[in-house]
Design an enzyme around this catalytic site. Structure first.
Site, PDB file in Angstrom:
ATOM      1  N   CYS A  91     -66.448  43.571  16.078  1.00  0.00           N
ATOM      2  CA  CYS A  91     -66.732  42.826  14.859  1.00  0.00           C
ATOM      3  C   CYS A  91     -66.694  43.778  13.676  1.00  0.00           C
ATOM      4  CB  CYS A  91     -68.097  42.140  14.931  1.00  0.00           C
ATOM      5  SG  CYS A  91     -69.473  43.302  14.950  1.00  0.00           S
ATOM      6  N   CYS A  94     -69.005  46.809  13.644  1.00  0.00           N
ATOM      7  CA  CYS A  94     -68.544  47.994  14.389  1.00  0.00           C
ATOM      8  C   CYS A  94     -67.724  48.884  13.459  1.00  0.00           C
ATOM      9  CB  CYS A  94     -67.678  47.574  15.583  1.00  0.00           C
ATOM     10  SG  CYS A  94     -68.516  46.527  16.779  1.00  0.00           S
ATOM     11  N   CYS A 168     -43.955  52.412  47.777  1.00  0.00           N
ATOM     12  CA  CYS A 168     -45.388  52.660  47.962  1.00  0.00           C
ATOM     13  C   CYS A 168     -45.885  53.610  46.881  1.00  0.00           C
ATOM     14  CB  CYS A 168     -45.673  53.254  49.338  1.00  0.00           C
ATOM     15  SG  CYS A 168     -44.945  54.901  49.556  1.00  0.00           S
ATOM     16  N   CYS A 171     -44.216  57.004  46.472  1.00  0.00           N
ATOM     17  CA  CYS A 171     -42.979  57.027  45.679  1.00  0.00           C
ATOM     18  C   CYS A 171     -43.312  57.280  44.212  1.00  0.00           C
ATOM     19  CB  CYS A 171     -42.226  55.702  45.820  1.00  0.00           C
ATOM     20  SG  CYS A 171     -41.729  55.295  47.496  1.00  0.00           S
ATOM     21  N   ASP A 592     -38.032  49.263 -17.199  1.00  0.00           N
ATOM     22  CA  ASP A 592     -37.075  50.272 -17.623  1.00  0.00           C
ATOM     23  C   ASP A 592     -35.730  49.554 -17.755  1.00  0.00           C
ATOM     24  OD1 ASP A 592     -36.103  52.963 -18.102  1.00  0.00           O
ATOM     25  OD2 ASP A 592     -35.101  52.758 -16.170  1.00  0.00           O
ATOM     26  N   ASP A 791     -36.997  52.632 -11.341  1.00  0.00           N
ATOM     27  CA  ASP A 791     -36.199  53.005 -10.173  1.00  0.00           C
ATOM     28  C   ASP A 791     -36.925  53.920  -9.213  1.00  0.00           C
ATOM     29  OD1 ASP A 791     -36.171  55.493 -11.342  1.00  0.00           O
ATOM     30  OD2 ASP A 791     -34.072  55.423 -11.944  1.00  0.00           O
ATOM     31  N   ASP A 795     -38.395  57.329 -13.161  1.00  0.00           N
ATOM     32  CA  ASP A 795     -39.567  56.691 -13.762  1.00  0.00           C
ATOM     33  C   ASP A 795     -40.865  57.026 -13.036  1.00  0.00           C
ATOM     34  OD1 ASP A 795     -37.816  55.363 -15.520  1.00  0.00           O
ATOM     35  OD2 ASP A 795     -37.422  53.838 -14.016  1.00  0.00           O
TER      36      ASP A 795
END
Length: 904
Positions: A91, A94, A168, A171, A592, A791, A795
């Site tokens: 929540c 926390c 298994c 492996c 601009d 841009d 700027d």
């Protein structure tokens, strides 16, 4: 004298309204509002350079002292930033507990925790505290933490392999050993039942192909897992399944209890050992389904930081204890069945909340899933298919019709239409041909393209977008500060109110029973004839479980997550949550001119030589000098000369005069090309060209005066046309109530002509690049908060000075630091969409906060009066959170398109 880093005003230390310690320095503020803005996003204001800083939070070399400006306190502070992935939060309380713990850690400058995103962003002094210390701090208050996987971590990668041939667990062990022995592998973990291997490796020493080969050599088969990069999603899926399992198990035991209770209470059916049966079944619900809730509650209370689960656990425990007491014949009603129902409804609410929160935060997963899984590249003259992780910068990729472009790059061969809607939100395909940039994950529609990869991995467009969205989701909106403060005290306050409620009902029953008697006429669950102790438990438990800090904690971040995700899907990348709130205060938007309102691709339209010179000579002289410059106007002049077949000469002593022009030498003569101001600096008489210059400027031409040997030989006129839709966007912004200003380095006549075409009345002309920020500051002083659209490169200072900086992205480069909002597509209609999205997101935040506060303000007093059944309380509590999250999700359907509401 110190400078306020937010507004740039000088502040006397003794008269400062507030101070903030950040990364070992003391910053002084002229008012509390500036201090609050700084605390929400210190990086923005430090990068702006308003406090005189050259860089934000510089980390010194080992042994080097940190030198502060004379105006600020000297300190040896340094600053690093880490993002932690959190677990165990249930929540908003926390999140608040973790945030408090991190902020109290010595060496931590700031900490911000997002509950829905499960992330903590921490700024700290790495010489006082380490990232592992931060993880330990979180673990010490009862939660889990680990450094978030950073796509940008140099050389480190994580791969997931899908395995086959295992029979298994041995492996799986064999494969794990084989992977572990592979050079470059850091760690490997094989899951036998899932037939999957997760491998962390150094991408500079190993590749996915090496991992697959290692598995093959061990006698098994492997391939890249289809959801590469989706580990975070897998973890969420596991959590969701666990939540669903707990919910189903709880109801499997609670439904029989409810049946028995109804038969016993309403139909007078005699149930043997009724009290004992209720206790046993309720205990099953608590121990089997409520284990995680009680563990979380215990953890939080042991750390003296109770959370939402603490309220549920205490309420459930109080109701359950009535069962054994009733079984012992102590004359109290048995509420153990109610305890089971409280927990069951709580788990339903948690599950639904998790589902809806997942929808609110799915933007990142969707973006990551957009990328191609493999690519065809040319290696040793042959076309081969490789996993996307194997694509390297400089590779030539072959993209056929219907395929996704694997990585950002430049077209080297072919011509095709490309669907870029995933990046820009623009549904009309863009034509791409040789020399054009293309974005990874966009779809090639017709012709075959060969693309040279320029950005891969962490530098790619998709990675940048994901990082920006994550960054936005981890930030906080200033209005959230109050909700956070309330959440921090909420649970202890509710526990206190519940205890007071129990005492009041037990000590003064008559007054409360009067209310209960009145309500029993229309509320069937209110029974004033119950015993004093039973009524007290009834009311106290209802208070405990109906209070909901989650709705308060989810109100802002879920709206921010949904808004930033919706923006990313439409080419609007919100870097900071603060920008969303500030946007509602903005009254003025400054544009601009070059590259923002206009295309930024000027062309030479007029060549006007004076007597004794020819157009060809005029163009030759200008192009010879301009060939040294990368300025758009210079490139336009050179392009015109090449188009006319003029051979450009050699020049020397080249010097660029910022904002005015250039000077140099060619053919043993001094040449100057530029504005009136340059001519005046060079003491050149340009009166003979004044009439021509004026006429050109009145027709929206940028003029360049050309002088050779101190004599003007003519004038060039260049035009930069408006972007399509600029005028419509300006009109729509005006209709939304904004004052629009255009800023330009051009002279006033030219600037006004362009502004007139765009429908802008207010023009600031003749502004040098280094003067833009001070102009923005002046507008702020006159009109209040300002948004700047530019841009993002030239700027940058002005964008940083503005309250909200809106940067136009350039192709695949979306990580523009100076912009609070980055627009992937360059059309100004995207500015309108960004404003609409900001307003819609903040509207949702306000709605969510209103509902969260309203719910608690009404629900808690109602429960205190005994008018709410404890079973109804968790339902109402869950609905409050679900309502808040669902309201945020509605942003997915908000109309943010530019143009009329009907889209016409």
């Amino acid at each position: 004298m110190p400078v306020d880093p937010v507004c740039g005003m000088e502040v006397n230390k003794e008269d400062a309204a507030a101070t903030v310690e950040h990364c070992g320095r003391t910053y002084f503020f002229c008012n509390v509002s500036c201090k609050d803005k700084f605390e929400m996003n210190p990086e923005k204001y430090l990068k702006a350079g308003k406090s005189g800083e050259k860089e934000s939070c510089p980390v010194p070399e080992p042994g080097e002292k940190h030198s502060s400006d004379a105006e600020n306190e000297e300190s040896g502070g340094a600053c690093a930033t880490s993002t932690l992935a959190l677990s165990g939060m249930n929540c908003a309380s926390c999140a608040s507990n973790i945030e408090k713990a991190l902020r109290k850690t010595p060496g931590v400058a700031s900490a911000s925790v997002s509950f829905p995103a499960e992330r903590a962003r921490v700024e700290y002094d790495p010489r006082s505290v380490s990232e592992s210390d931060l993880v330990t701090t979180v673990e010490n208050v009862g939660y889990g933490a680990k450094p978030a996987e950073e796509e940008g971590a140099s050389g480190t990668a994580t791969g997931t392999l899908s395995l086959s041939g295992m029979s298994c667990a041995s492996c799986a062990g064999n494969i794990e050993k084989a992977l572990g022995k592979t050079p470059g592998v850091i760690s490997a973990s094989v899951n036998f039942p899932a037939e999957r291997a997760k491998v962390s490796y150094d991408s500079n020493a190993a590749s996915i192909s090496d991992l697959i080969d290692a598995v093959s050599r061990a006698g098994y088969e492997a391939e890249i897992f289809p959801d590469e990069g989706g580990g975070e999603g897998e973890e969420k899926e596991v959590e969701l399944l666990a939540s669903r399992r707990n919910m189903i198990l709880a109801w499997a035991l609670t439904l029989p209890m409810m049946t028995i209770m109804i038969a016993h209470m309403f139909f007078a059916v005699s149930v043997p050992a009724y009290n004992l049966v209720m206790v046993v079944l309720a205990l099953g619900v608590i121990t089997l389904s409520g284990r995680e809730t009680f563990k979380s509650a215990t953890r939080s209370m042991l750390h003296l930081a109770p959370n939402m689960d603490a309220l549920i656990a205490l309420g459930t425990a109080a109701a359950f204890l009535t069962g054994p007491l009733a079984a012992l014949g102590l004359g109290i009603d048995n509420y153990s069945g109610v305890a089971a129902m409280i927990l069951a409804f709580h788990l339903v609410g948690r599950y639904i909340e998790a589902l809806t929160r997942g929808r609110a935060s799915k933007a990142i997963r969707q973006i990551m899933e957009m990328g191609a899984k493999s690519a065809r590249v040319i290696r040793d003259g042959e076309e081969v298919e490789v996993p996307i992780g194997e694509v390297q910068k400089g590779d030539i990729m072959v993209v056929r019709p219907g395929e996704k472009i694997p990585a950002d790059g430049v077209v080297t061969e072919g011509r095709s239409s490309v669907d870029e809607s995933m990046a820009t939100g623009e549904s009309i395909p863009a034509v791409r041909e040789e020399g054009d940039e293309v974005i990874g994950a966009t779809v090639n529609q017709d012709g075959i393209l060969k693309v040279k990869a320029t950005k891969v991995g962490k530098d790619s467009f998709l990675s940048q977008v994901v990082e920006l969205v994550r960054e936005a989701q981890a930030t906080k909106v200033p209005v959230q500060a109050f909700a956070d403060r309330v959440t921090g005290y909420f649970v202890p306050a509710v526990i206190s109110i519940s205890i007071i409620t129990f005492i009041m009902w037990a000590v003064f029953p008559a007054q409360f029973q009067f209310v209960a008697a009145w309500a029993s006429g229309f509320l069937p669950w209110v029974d004033p004839d119950l015993g004093r102790f039973s009524l007290a438990v009834f009311a106290a438990v209802a208070v405990m479980v109906i209070a909901c800090p989650c709705a308060l904690g989810l109100a802002t971040p879920t709206a921010l997550m949904a808004g930033s995700g919706r923006g990313a899907q439409n080419g609007i990348l919100i870097r900071s949550g603060e920008a969303i709130e500030l946007m509602k205060e903005v009254k003025t938007i400054v544009f601009d001119k070059t590259g923002t309102l206009t295309r930024g691709e000027p062309v030479v339209t007029d060549l006007v030589p004076l007597k004794g010179a020819s157009k060809r000579d005029l163009l030759y002289r200008a192009a010879t000098l301009e060939n040294n410059s990368e300025h758009p106007l210079a490139r336009a002049v050179v392009a015109k000369a090449e188009e006319e077949g003029i051979e450009i000469g050699e020049s020397s002593d080249f010097r660029a005069v910022t904002g005015r022009g250039i000077v140099g030498s060619a053919d043993d003569q001094r040449i100057a090309v530029g504005t009136r101001a340059l001519m005046e600096e060079e003491e050149i008489d340009y009166s003979a060209a004044e009439k021509t210059i004026t006429e050109l400027e009145e027709n929206a031409r940028t003029t360049m005066i050309v002088a050779v040997g101190g004599e003007v030989i003519g004038t060039l006129g260049l035009a930069d046309t408006l972007k399509s839709g600029s005028a419509d966007a300006v009109k729509e912004l005006k209709d939304m109530g904004f004052e629009i200003v255009m800023m330009s380095g051009d002279n006033l006549r030219t600037a006004r002509a362009i502004a007139g075409q765009a429908g802008i009345e207010k023009v600031i002309a003749g502004v040098m690049p280094d003067q833009k920020a001070s102009e923005i500051k002046q507008i702020q002083a006159e009109t209040g908060p300002v948004a700047m659209v530019g841009d993002g490169i030239n700027d940058a200072p002005a964008l940083a000075q503005a309250d909200v900086g809106i940067a136009l992205g350039t192709g695949t480069d979306v990580a523009i630091e100076s912009g609070d909002i980055t627009l992937v597509r360059g059309e100004l209609g995207a500015v309108v969409s960004a404003v609409k999205l900001s307003r819609a997101t903040f509207r949702k935040i306000k709605q969510n906060l209103f509902w969260a506060f309203f719910y608690n303000v009404v629900a808690i007093p109602t429960a205190m009066l005994g008018l709410l059944h404890p079973v109804m309380a968790p339902i109402a509590m869950a609905l409050s959170s679900i309502t808040v999250v669902s309201n945020s999700i509605r942003l997915q359907w908000e109309d943010i398109r530019s143009g009329p509401p009907d889209g016409k």
